[in-house]
Design a protein around this motif. Structure first.
Motif, PDB file in Angstrom:
ATOM      1  N   LEU A  70      18.516  -7.016 -10.117  1.00  0.00           N
ATOM      2  CA  LEU A  70      19.679  -6.522 -10.847  1.00  0.00           C
ATOM      3  C   LEU A  70      20.958  -6.761 -10.052  1.00  0.00           C
ATOM      4  O   LEU A  70      21.967  -7.204 -10.605  1.00  0.00           O
ATOM      5  N   MET A  71      20.927  -6.478  -8.751  1.00  0.00           N
ATOM      6  CA  MET A  71      22.122  -6.667  -7.927  1.00  0.00           C
ATOM      7  C   MET A  71      22.555  -8.131  -7.951  1.00  0.00           C
ATOM      8  O   MET A  71      23.751  -8.430  -7.999  1.00  0.00           O
ATOM      9  N   PRO A  84      33.376  -1.631 -13.794  1.00  0.00           N
ATOM     10  CA  PRO A  84      32.065  -1.023 -14.050  1.00  0.00           C
ATOM     11  C   PRO A  84      32.038  -0.344 -15.425  1.00  0.00           C
ATOM     12  O   PRO A  84      33.004   0.315 -15.826  1.00  0.00           O
ATOM     13  N   HIS A  85      30.925  -0.536 -16.128  1.00  0.00           N
ATOM     14  CA  HIS A  85      30.793   0.011 -17.480  1.00  0.00           C
ATOM     15  C   HIS A  85      29.319   0.164 -17.820  1.00  0.00           C
ATOM     16  O   HIS A  85      28.460  -0.433 -17.183  1.00  0.00           O
ATOM     17  N   GLY A  86      29.067   0.963 -18.846  1.00  0.00           N
ATOM     18  CA  GLY A  86      27.709   1.061 -19.365  1.00  0.00           C
ATOM     19  C   GLY A  86      27.334  -0.256 -20.010  1.00  0.00           C
ATOM     20  O   GLY A  86      28.185  -1.052 -20.367  1.00  0.00           O
ATOM     21  N   GLY A  87      26.068  -0.490 -20.126  1.00  0.00           N
ATOM     22  CA  GLY A  87      25.590  -1.728 -20.737  1.00  0.00           C
ATOM     23  C   GLY A  87      24.255  -2.119 -20.146  1.00  0.00           C
ATOM     24  O   GLY A  87      23.576  -1.310 -19.496  1.00  0.00           O
ATOM     25  N   LYS A  88      23.895  -3.369 -20.345  1.00  0.00           N
ATOM     26  CA  LYS A  88      22.542  -3.794 -19.970  1.00  0.00           C
ATOM     27  C   LYS A  88      22.281  -3.685 -18.475  1.00  0.00           C
ATOM     28  O   LYS A  88      21.167  -3.359 -18.063  1.00  0.00           O
ATOM     29  N   GLU A  89      23.283  -3.945 -17.641  1.00  0.00           N
ATOM     30  CA  GLU A  89      23.057  -3.859 -16.189  1.00  0.00           C
ATOM     31  C   GLU A  89      22.761  -2.417 -15.778  1.00  0.00           C
ATOM     32  O   GLU A  89      21.808  -2.161 -15.033  1.00  0.00           O
ATOM     33  N   LEU A  90      23.575  -1.492 -16.271  1.00  0.00           N
ATOM     34  CA  LEU A  90      23.338  -0.088 -15.956  1.00  0.00           C
ATOM     35  C   LEU A  90      22.009   0.370 -16.542  1.00  0.00           C
ATOM     36  O   LEU A  90      21.235   1.068 -15.864  1.00  0.00           O
ATOM     37  N   THR A 140      28.985  -8.969  -1.531  1.00  0.00           N
ATOM     38  CA  THR A 140      27.842  -8.358  -0.850  1.00  0.00           C
ATOM     39  C   THR A 140      27.012  -7.528  -1.819  1.00  0.00           C
ATOM     40  O   THR A 140      27.486  -7.126  -2.881  1.00  0.00           O
ATOM     41  N   VAL A 141      25.792  -7.253  -1.421  1.00  0.00           N
ATOM     42  CA  VAL A 141      24.928  -6.354  -2.181  1.00  0.00           C
ATOM     43  C   VAL A 141      25.600  -4.989  -2.295  1.00  0.00           C
ATOM     44  O   VAL A 141      25.501  -4.322  -3.327  1.00  0.00           O
ATOM     45  N   VAL A 148      27.400  -0.709  -9.795  1.00  0.00           N
ATOM     46  CA  VAL A 148      26.401  -0.011 -10.611  1.00  0.00           C
ATOM     47  C   VAL A 148      26.576   1.502 -10.472  1.00  0.00           C
ATOM     48  O   VAL A 148      26.515   2.238 -11.463  1.00  0.00           O
ATOM     49  N   TYR A 149      26.805   1.965  -9.247  1.00  0.00           N
ATOM     50  CA  TYR A 149      27.022   3.403  -9.043  1.00  0.00           C
ATOM     51  C   TYR A 149      28.230   3.881  -9.852  1.00  0.00           C
ATOM     52  O   TYR A 149      28.173   4.916 -10.522  1.00  0.00           O
TER      53      TYR A 149
END
Length: 162
Positions: A70-71, A84-90, A140-141, A148-149
């Motif tokens: 994911l990262m 950052p937002h809601g969606g498939k990654e989150l 960076t990671v 994501v946070y």
């Protein structure tokens, strides 16, 4: 990049120093190495990775791989300056953690992921800032994880960490 294994299987990595480092790079490298060797820092990093209730995680390696993949997918979003937002990654992040614990994604589970979160720990941010000095323009990671946070905190109605 040497990444010594820690007790949890998590590795705290220190990038290779430049071949001909400046004085500032020597100082930054020394600080980075000291952080990576600090047991309290490593505890905060483990908490950041495993989140709340790590004892419920059935397969830590699988969760580690899922979050790592994911990262990798979040890096382009960070690079492009996407907020950052809601969606498939989150959703993938939350589902990886929920699945690892035999639970389902829910508003209460998302809140649990934020309990005792160490994502805003100044040492973690300092580690990734110092690491970035040796990676140049590469994302960076830590920057991906912070994205994501912030998406999780925002979707849960909490203020984003800066």
């Amino acid at each position: 990049m040497p990444c010594p294994r820690r007790g949890s299987g998590r590795r705290t990595c220190v990038p290779e120093p430049p071949a001909d480092p400046s004085v500032d790079e020597v100082v930054a490298y020394a600080e980075l190495a000291a952080l990576a060797a600090d047991p309290e820092f490593n505890r905060a990093v483990r908490q950041q990775l495993w989140r709340n209730q790590p004892e419920l995680i059935r397969n830590p390696r699988e969760l580690y791989v899922d979050v790592g993949e994911l990262m990798t997918d979040v890096v382009p979003l960070v690079s492009e300056g996407v907020r950052p937002h809601g969606g498939k990654e989150l959703d993938r992040f939350v589902n990886a953690h929920a699945g690892a614990r035999g639970q389902r994604d829910s508003p209460s589970f998302r809140e649990q992921l934020l309990l005792d979160a160490t994502d805003a720990d100044r040492r973690i941010h300092r580690y990734w800032t110092l690491t970035g000095k040796f990676f140049g323009a590469r994302i960076t990671v830590g920057q991906a994880h912070n994205w994501v946070y912030n998406a999780l905190a925002h979707s849960s109605g909490l203020q984003q960490a800066e």
